[in-house]
Scaffold this motif. Structure first.
Motif, PDB file in Angstrom:
ATOM      1  N   TYR A   1      -7.031   7.597  -3.120  1.00 17.38           N
ATOM      2  CA  TYR A   1      -6.432   6.302  -2.769  1.00 17.38           C
ATOM      3  C   TYR A   1      -6.319   6.159  -1.247  1.00 17.38           C
TER       4      TYR A   1
ATOM      5  N   HIS B   1       1.053   4.136  -2.876  1.00 13.73           N
ATOM      6  CA  HIS B   1       0.938   5.562  -2.551  1.00 13.73           C
ATOM      7  C   HIS B   1       2.118   6.336  -3.126  1.00 13.73           C
TER       8      HIS B   1
ATOM      9  N   GLN C   1       0.831  -1.207   0.000  1.00 13.49           N
ATOM     10  CA  GLN C   1       0.000   0.000   0.000  1.00 13.49           C
ATOM     11  C   GLN C   1       0.865   1.255   0.000  1.00 13.49           C
TER      12      GLN C   1
ATOM     13  N   GLU D   1      -6.204  12.312  -6.963  1.00 15.86           N
ATOM     14  CA  GLU D   1      -6.083  10.865  -7.121  1.00 15.86           C
ATOM     15  C   GLU D   1      -5.392  10.240  -5.905  1.00 15.86           C
TER      16      GLU D   1
END
Length: 206
Positions: free
Chosen positions: A71, A56, A52, A67
């Protein structure tokens, strides 16, 4: 190709690749690699958490702010992402959203016995309520940390000072006596450390 998987260096190489990518094809290849790392369902899934973070990082490198924020919101169960969103909301004075994130974090983390994380969200709540001048919630949270937080004097004194500053002088003596009585009911070793500190600060020598 996974050769460095056992050493966790493969994550470093993905991060390097993100910094070096030059075109959409390379971005897509990296994205495919990251998304191939699936959650295991464990309470703390280190590999998936790292994936994750890498996603990012990739979005920060290639997408706009909207965006990236989207997320983070879609993956708010990641405590690092929740914290980033809370900080963003505080920075833009969106205290309502920051408090919603903190409240949700407390509920979810307490349900999983992650008391340290839950208290981190309470710290953010306390900061927000101080910015808003919400004395009722300042007292509630400062009281919580005095009663249930660390007994270390350097940590305890901040909350004690905040309570004493927020509660009116004519009510402080009565409030303190009730807090002492509440501590005495606990009958554990941290109680005596806290009582000792309170008595010293108040000069209750007798």
């Amino acid at each position: 190709n996974g050769k460095l998987h056992g050493w966790d260096w493969h994550f470093d190489l993905i991060s390097f690749a993100i910094q070096l990518l030059r075109n959409p094809q390379e971005k897509q290849r990296i994205q495919t690699i990251i998304t191939s790392i699936k959650p295991t369902g464990e309470s703390y899934d280190w590999d998936y958490r790292k994936a994750q973070e890498l996603m990012h990082e990739l979005l920060l490198r290639t997408e706009n702010e909207e965006e990236v924020t989207q997320y983070l919101k879609e993956n708010v169960s990641n405590p690092d992402f929740r914290e980033r969103l809370i900080k963003q909301a505080i920075k833009t004075n969106d205290y309502k959203y920051a408090l919603e994130l903190a409240n949700d974090g407390i509920a979810k983390d307490e349900a999983n016995d992650y008391i340290g994380l839950a208290n981190k969200w309470r710290e953010y709540q306390l900061d927000i309520y101080q910015k808003l001048g919400d004395d009722e919630n300042i007292i509630r949270l400062a009281h919580y940390f005095v009663m249930k937080g660390s007994s270390a004097p350097e940590s305890l004194k901040d909350y004690y000072n905040l309570l004493k500053k927020t509660i009116s002088t004519d009510l402080w003596g009565e409030y303190l006596e009730k807090m002492v009585a509440e501590l005495l009911k606990k009958e554990n070793w941290t109680t005596y450390d806290k009582l000792g500190s309170l008595y010293i600060w108040e000069e209750y020598w007798d």
